[in-house]
Design a protein around this motif. Structure first.
Motif, PDB file in Angstrom:
ATOM      1  N   GLY A 281     -15.751  -9.550  -4.165  1.00 59.95           N
ATOM      2  CA  GLY A 281     -14.445  -9.002  -4.174  1.00 59.95           C
ATOM      3  C   GLY A 281     -13.865 -10.054  -2.821  1.00 59.95           C
ATOM      4  N   GLU A 282     -12.765  -9.480  -2.585  1.00 63.65           N
ATOM      5  CA  GLU A 282     -11.860 -10.401  -1.452  1.00 63.65           C
ATOM      6  C   GLU A 282     -12.611 -10.264  -0.202  1.00 63.65           C
ATOM      7  N   VAL A 283     -12.343 -11.435   0.525  1.00 65.23           N
ATOM      8  CA  VAL A 283     -12.939 -11.583   1.845  1.00 65.23           C
ATOM      9  C   VAL A 283     -11.769 -11.681   3.000  1.00 65.23           C
ATOM     10  N   ASP A 284     -11.679 -11.195   3.853  1.00 60.86           N
ATOM     11  CA  ASP A 284     -10.793 -11.356   4.859  1.00 60.86           C
ATOM     12  C   ASP A 284     -11.483 -12.412   6.211  1.00 60.86           C
ATOM     13  N   TYR A 285     -11.686 -13.442   5.605  1.00 61.31           N
ATOM     14  CA  TYR A 285     -12.591 -14.622   6.346  1.00 61.31           C
ATOM     15  C   TYR A 285     -12.283 -14.611   7.760  1.00 61.31           C
ATOM     16  N   GLN A 286     -10.971 -14.641   8.217  1.00 60.22           N
ATOM     17  CA  GLN A 286     -10.549 -14.855   9.563  1.00 60.22           C
ATOM     18  C   GLN A 286     -10.829 -13.895  10.513  1.00 60.22           C
ATOM     19  N   THR A 287     -10.403 -12.637  10.144  1.00 62.07           N
ATOM     20  CA  THR A 287     -10.692 -11.159  10.834  1.00 62.07           C
ATOM     21  C   THR A 287     -12.223 -11.079  10.905  1.00 62.07           C
ATOM     22  N   ILE A 288     -13.157 -11.358   9.983  1.00 62.57           N
ATOM     23  CA  ILE A 288     -14.406 -11.113  10.149  1.00 62.57           C
ATOM     24  C   ILE A 288     -14.913 -12.157  11.088  1.00 62.57           C
ATOM     25  N   ALA A 289     -14.506 -13.188  11.025  1.00 58.44           N
ATOM     26  CA  ALA A 289     -14.923 -14.525  12.079  1.00 58.44           C
ATOM     27  C   ALA A 289     -14.711 -14.062  13.372  1.00 58.44           C
ATOM     28  N   GLU A 290     -13.381 -13.772  13.680  1.00 60.33           N
ATOM     29  CA  GLU A 290     -13.012 -13.206  14.959  1.00 60.33           C
ATOM     30  C   GLU A 290     -13.686 -11.941  15.590  1.00 60.33           C
ATOM     31  N   GLN A 291     -14.123 -11.244  14.835  1.00 59.87           N
ATOM     32  CA  GLN A 291     -14.876  -9.955  15.303  1.00 59.87           C
ATOM     33  C   GLN A 291     -16.416 -10.214  15.532  1.00 59.87           C
ATOM     34  N   ILE A 292     -16.954 -11.293  14.851  1.00 58.35           N
ATOM     35  CA  ILE A 292     -18.547 -11.533  14.885  1.00 58.35           C
ATOM     36  C   ILE A 292     -18.846 -12.847  15.859  1.00 58.35           C
ATOM     37  N   PHE A 293     -18.032 -13.805  15.578  1.00 56.01           N
ATOM     38  CA  PHE A 293     -18.023 -14.996  16.445  1.00 56.01           C
ATOM     39  C   PHE A 293     -17.275 -15.006  17.621  1.00 56.01           C
ATOM     40  N   LEU A 294     -17.513 -14.599  18.794  1.00 49.81           N
ATOM     41  CA  LEU A 294     -16.764 -14.125  19.958  1.00 49.81           C
ATOM     42  C   LEU A 294     -16.318 -15.547  20.670  1.00 49.81           C
ATOM     43  N   ALA A 295     -15.711 -16.497  20.143  1.00 47.15           N
ATOM     44  CA  ALA A 295     -15.138 -17.668  20.833  1.00 47.15           C
ATOM     45  C   ALA A 295     -14.127 -17.231  21.869  1.00 47.15           C
ATOM     46  N   THR A 296     -13.429 -16.458  21.830  1.00 49.39           N
ATOM     47  CA  THR A 296     -12.489 -16.043  22.737  1.00 49.39           C
ATOM     48  C   THR A 296     -13.146 -15.460  23.950  1.00 49.39           C
ATOM     49  N   ASP A 297     -14.148 -14.597  23.906  1.00 48.33           N
ATOM     50  CA  ASP A 297     -15.032 -13.947  24.803  1.00 48.33           C
ATOM     51  C   ASP A 297     -15.632 -14.821  25.489  1.00 48.33           C
ATOM     52  N   THR A 298     -16.552 -15.708  24.895  1.00 40.69           N
ATOM     53  CA  THR A 298     -17.240 -16.837  25.213  1.00 40.69           C
ATOM     54  C   THR A 298     -16.614 -17.912  26.186  1.00 40.69           C
ATOM     55  N   ALA A 299     -15.342 -18.052  25.713  1.00 37.13           N
ATOM     56  CA  ALA A 299     -14.560 -19.200  26.298  1.00 37.13           C
ATOM     57  C   ALA A 299     -14.116 -18.687  27.606  1.00 37.13           C
ATOM     58  N   LYS A 300     -13.747 -17.317  27.979  1.00 36.92           N
ATOM     59  CA  LYS A 300     -13.567 -16.590  29.195  1.00 36.92           C
ATOM     60  C   LYS A 300     -14.813 -16.742  29.942  1.00 36.92           C
ATOM     61  N   LEU A 301     -15.915 -16.225  29.441  1.00 37.60           N
ATOM     62  CA  LEU A 301     -17.147 -16.340  30.539  1.00 37.60           C
ATOM     63  C   LEU A 301     -17.254 -17.908  30.769  1.00 37.60           C
ATOM     64  N   MET A 302     -17.189 -18.693  29.935  1.00 35.02           N
ATOM     65  CA  MET A 302     -17.412 -20.422  30.394  1.00 35.02           C
ATOM     66  C   MET A 302     -16.596 -20.690  31.480  1.00 35.02           C
ATOM     67  N   ARG A 303     -15.238 -20.061  31.436  1.00 33.57           N
ATOM     68  CA  ARG A 303     -14.321 -20.548  32.432  1.00 33.57           C
ATOM     69  C   ARG A 303     -14.757 -19.793  33.948  1.00 33.57           C
ATOM     70  N   GLU A 304     -15.406 -18.609  33.613  1.00 37.63           N
ATOM     71  CA  GLU A 304     -15.855 -17.879  35.008  1.00 37.63           C
ATOM     72  C   GLU A 304     -16.564 -18.611  35.484  1.00 37.63           C
ATOM     73  N   MET A 305     -17.940 -18.989  34.748  1.00 42.40           N
ATOM     74  CA  MET A 305     -18.914 -20.091  35.157  1.00 42.40           C
ATOM     75  C   MET A 305     -18.356 -21.512  35.737  1.00 42.40           C
ATOM     76  N   GLY A 306     -17.100 -21.772  35.551  1.00 43.80           N
ATOM     77  CA  GLY A 306     -16.637 -23.259  35.913  1.00 43.80           C
ATOM     78  C   GLY A 306     -16.831 -24.224  35.121  1.00 43.80           C
ATOM     79  N   LEU A 307     -17.035 -23.563  33.877  1.00 39.98           N
ATOM     80  CA  LEU A 307     -17.370 -24.785  32.694  1.00 39.98           C
ATOM     81  C   LEU A 307     -15.854 -24.945  32.033  1.00 39.98           C
TER      82      LEU A 307
END
Length: 458
Positions: free
Chosen positions: A398-424
Motif C-alpha cells: 500500500g501507500e507509504v508516508d515516507y517522510q513522516t515515518i523517517a522523521e518519527q524513527i530516525f531522530l535527526a533533529t533530537d540528535t542534532a540538539k544533543l550534538m550541539r549540547e556536546m559542543g559538536l
C-alpha cells in the motif's frame, strides 16, 4: 613496501605489536593513554562551552563582553567568574547531561561484527562510566534474538541493522512497537564475498542459480545485494536464492559449500579470506559510498521512561564513534574488540577490516582507509531510501508516508540538539541526496524512485 598478510595461520600476528609511538607496551595500552588525553581534551571543551555560556549570561551585551575580555584577558576573566560561579561543578554536570540517569545498570545487546565498534569500545574505554552508567554489553547470536530481547526489555538498547527499527515500528516481521534511531553505528563496512571456486566468475551475469547468504530480511545487506544484482540484470527473486544466515555462521556455510557467497558485514568478509575459503568481490562502498549499515537503537518506551539514561547512552556512543573515526586509533581498537568476549576473531582480521589495508583473497593487497567509517548522524534520507526498497520488494504494502515515518524513527533533529549540547557541529539539514551505483536518489521523490526500477516485485 606494503607488508603482506598471512591468511591461513591462526597464530599469525603483526610483527610489531608495539603502539605506533613506540612508547607503550601494546596498542591497547597506547589507546588507553590516548583516551585519557582525549578525555582531558573533552573536559577542556566542555569547560569552554560552560564558561562561554556563563560569560554570555553575565555580560549579555556583546560589546560590553568583548570590552571586558579585552581589558582583563580571558584567563583573568575566568578566574574572577570562578570565585562566584562553580565552573568545575557545572562542567561536570554539563558533561553528564542535565539530569542523573534514572537507571544506571543497563544492558546493551550487540552482534559480534565490526559494525558494533562504538557500542563495544565505549565499554573498555570508559565512555559509559564517564556518563554515570554501568553498562553490560551482551554478545548475541543473531538479529532476531537481538530484536526479541529488546522488545521483551531484556536489553535496554541494542545494536541493530539500520532498517530493523523501521520494520519493528511498522510491524513487519514482529508486533508493531515504536522504536527509534538516535545514532548510526557505522557507514560502509560490508562486502560481497564469493567462494574461491568462483574466482573466474566476476561478472554478476554469471551468477544465475547462486545461493547467497544475507544476515536478515530487514538489512542493508539484503537491499544492497538485491540492488546490485538487479542493476546487472538478475532478478533476486527468481535468478538466485537468498538465505538468512547469522553472520557468525556465514564463513562455515561458505566452507561447507552450502552457499556460493554472501553480502555480509566485516569482519566476516575478512575472516573468509583469512581462512582461505573466499575472496572479496566488491566492497559495499563501491555500490553506495557512505551508506549506513547498523544503528544504535532503543524503544520509544525506554526513551520516555528513562530520558536521562537514554541521553547518557547516546552521548557515550557518540563519544565512542568520534574515537573510532580516527584512523590512528583503529589498530588499537582491533586489539581491544577482537577477544572472545567481543568479536572472537584473530586481531589481524579485525585490523585489516578497520584499517582498510587488507588481503583480497586473490593474492593482492588493497588499501582503502574508508572501507568502514563511523559517523553517528541519523540522516532521515537514509530511512526514506530503506523504505523505498521495502516497498520495491513487497515488504511494505500500500501507500507509504515516507517522510513522516523517517522523521518519527530516525531522530535527526533530537540528535542534532544533543550534538550541539556536546559542543559538536551537526549537519544543517536532516536530509541529503546521494547516489547508489551512479543513480541519484532524491528523498523528496520516493515514489518516482520506486517506479523507476524495471526489476521489482509486482
Amino acid at each position: 613496501m606494503m607488508r603482506s598478510f598471512k591468511q591461513s595461520d591462526p597464530d599469525h600476528r603483526p610483527r610489531d605489536m608495539r603502539c605506533p609511538c613506540g612508547m607503550h607496551a601494546s596498542q591497547p595500552e597506547d589507546a588507553q593513554v590516548q583516551a585519557r588525553r582525549s578525555e582531558t581534551a573533552e573536559s577542556a571543551r566542555y569547560e569552554r562551552i560552560v564558561a562561554a555560556a556563563v560569560m554570555r549570561s553575565t555580560f549579555p551585551r556583546d560589546a560590553v563582553r568583548r570590552a571586558f575580555l579585552k581589558t582583563v584577558g580571558g584567563a583573568t576573566a575566568l578566574a574572577a567568574l570562578s570565585k562566584f560561579f562553580p565552573l568545575k561543578t557545572a562542567t561536570e554536570a554539563f558533561a553528564q547531561g542535565t539530569g542523573a540517569p534514572e537507571k544506571k545498570d543497563l544492558k546493551v545487546g550487540f552482534i559480534p561484527i565490526t559494525c558494533a565498534t562504538p557500542i563495544i569500545v565505549a565499554h573498555p574505554m570508559g565512555f559509559y562510566s564517564k556518563q554515570g552508567l554501568n553498562v553490560e554489553v551482551v554478545k548475541t547470536a543473531g538479529w532476531a534474538v537481538v530484536r526479541d530481547k529488546t522488545i521483551n526489555r531484556e536489553y535496554d538498547a541494542a545494536h541493530m541493522l539500520s532498517p530493523m527499527p523501521l520494520a519493528i515500528s511498522l510491524g513487519l516481521g514482529s508486533q508493531a512497537i515504536p522504536f527509534a534511531v538516535p545514532a548510526i553505528e557505522n557507514i560502509n563496512g560490508q562486502g560481497i564475498t564469493l567462494a574461491l571456486k568462483h574466482k573466474d566468475k566476476r561478472d554478476p551475469k554469471q551468477w544465475k542459480g547462486f545461493k547467497f547468504a544475507i544476515p536478515f530480511d530487514y538489512s542493508m545487506h539484503n537491499y544492497l545485494l538485491r540492488y546490485y544484482l538487479a542493476e546487472h540484470g538478475l532478478d533476486p527473486e527468481a535468478d538466485v536464492q537468498l538465505r538468512v544466515v547469522p553472520p557468525p555462521e556465514m564463513v562455515a556455510n561458505l566452507r561447507a559449500d552450502n552457499i556460493d557467497g554472501f553480502l555480509a558485514p566485516d569482519s566476516i568478509c575478512q575472516r573468509a579470506i583469512y581462512d582461505g575459503v573466499g575472496f572479496l568481490h566488491i566492497l559495499s562502498k563501491e555500490i553506495w559510498d557512505g551508506h549506513p549499515c547498523c544503528s544504535f537503537t532503543a524503544s520509544r518506551e525506554f526513551m520516555m521512561q528513562m530520558p536521562n539514561s537514554y541521553a547518557a547512552l547516546v552521548r557515550a556512543v557518540m563519544d565512542a564513534s568520534a574515537f573510532a573515526s580516527k584512523a590512528e586509533n583503529r589498530k588499537a581498537i582491533a586489539e581491544m574488540i577482537a577477544p572472545a568476549n567481543y568479536l572472537n576473531q584473530p586481531p589481524i582480521v579485525v585490523e585489516q577490516a578497520l584499517t582498510g589495508t587488507y588481503a583480497d583473497g586473490l593474492g593482492g593487497i588493497r588499501k582503502d582507509p574508508k572501507r568502514v567509517d563511523f559517523d553517528p548522524f541519523p540522516w532521515q534520507s537514509f530511512a526514506v531510501w530503506m523504505l523505498t526498497q521495502m516497498k520495491r520488494w513487497g515488504q511494505i504494502k500500500g501507500e507509504v508516508d515516507y517522510q513522516t515515518i523517517a522523521e518519527q524513527i530516525f531522530l535527526a533533529t533530537d540528535t542534532a540538539k544533543l550534538m550541539r549540547e556536546m559542543g559538536l557541529i551537526p549537519p544543517a539539514s536532516a536530509s541529503k541526496t546521494f547516489a547508489v551505483m551512479g543513480k541519484t536518489f532524491d528523498p523528496s521523490k520516493p515514489d518516482d524512485y520506486v517506479k523507476s526500477f524495471s526489476i521489482k516485485r509486482s
